[in-house]
Scaffold this motif. Structure first.
Motif, PDB file in Angstrom:
ATOM      1  N   LEU A   9       0.819  -1.211   0.000  1.00 44.61           N
ATOM      2  CA  LEU A   9       0.000   0.000   0.000  1.00 44.61           C
ATOM      3  C   LEU A   9       0.853   1.261   0.000  1.00 44.61           C
ATOM      4  O   LEU A   9       0.557   2.225  -0.723  1.00 44.61           O
ATOM      5  CB  LEU A   9      -0.945   0.011   1.206  1.00 44.61           C
ATOM      6  N   ILE A  10       1.917   1.253   0.793  1.00 41.02           N
ATOM      7  CA  ILE A  10       2.811   2.410   0.824  1.00 41.02           C
ATOM      8  C   ILE A  10       3.479   2.596  -0.540  1.00 41.02           C
ATOM      9  O   ILE A  10       3.578   3.727  -1.053  1.00 41.02           O
ATOM     10  CB  ILE A  10       3.861   2.256   1.950  1.00 41.02           C
ATOM     11  N   ALA A  11       3.921   1.513  -1.166  1.00 42.06           N
ATOM     12  CA  ALA A  11       4.562   1.593  -2.483  1.00 42.06           C
ATOM     13  C   ALA A  11       3.591   2.128  -3.536  1.00 42.06           C
ATOM     14  O   ALA A  11       3.960   2.965  -4.376  1.00 42.06           O
ATOM     15  CB  ALA A  11       5.096   0.225  -2.888  1.00 42.06           C
ATOM     16  N   ILE A  12       2.354   1.663  -3.483  1.00 36.66           N
ATOM     17  CA  ILE A  12       1.339   2.146  -4.423  1.00 36.66           C
ATOM     18  C   ILE A  12       1.064   3.631  -4.195  1.00 36.66           C
ATOM     19  O   ILE A  12       0.979   4.413  -5.146  1.00 36.66           O
ATOM     20  CB  ILE A  12       0.047   1.312  -4.316  1.00 36.66           C
ATOM     21  N   ALA A  13       0.959   4.048  -2.948  1.00 36.19           N
ATOM     22  CA  ALA A  13       0.702   5.451  -2.627  1.00 36.19           C
ATOM     23  C   ALA A  13       1.852   6.334  -3.094  1.00 36.19           C
ATOM     24  O   ALA A  13       1.631   7.415  -3.676  1.00 36.19           O
ATOM     25  CB  ALA A  13       0.471   5.625  -1.119  1.00 36.19           C
TER      26      ALA A  13
END
Length: 113
Positions: A9-13
């Motif tokens: 999720l952090i990478a996508i954000a």
């Protein structure tokens, strides 16, 4: 497993944020650029054109002008005060621009003056 989900999720954000910043920078840069693919029609005064659609002092026609420095050819509405009629292929000299219409004289008239 939960740790991997949070990292994803952090990478996508971060990816979405970086992409949005890049798009914003491109939009800002394009707004700053002045795109002018055509010279001002007033800069055409003094150039020669070739008649494409015949005309005389009672009707309008069309001439083709080679734009120097750009390597492009553009067609324009043409008018004249000369008493002769212009036929396709005739060379004309641009003397004035009014309302995006080019006013021309014949090549012979130019040579006689």
């Amino acid at each position: 497993m939960m740790n991997l989900f949070v990292v994803a999720l952090i990478a996508i954000a971060i990816g979405i944020f970086c992409g949005a910043v890049i798009v914003l920078l491109i939009v800002i840069q394009r707004r700053r650029q002045k795109v002018d693919s055509m010279r001002s029609t007033n800069n055409l005064i003094g150039l020669y054109g070739t008649v494409e659609v015949p005309f005389d002092n009672t009707c309008k026609g069309k001439i083709r002008v080679n734009i120097p420095g750009q390597g492009s050819t553009v067609d324009f509405i043409a008018c004249t005060d000369d008493s002769i009629s212009f036929q396709p292929g005739d060379k004309v000299f641009i003397v004035q621009v009014k309302k995006n219409q080019l006013w021309v004289i014949s090549e012979q008239s130019l040579n006689n003056t």
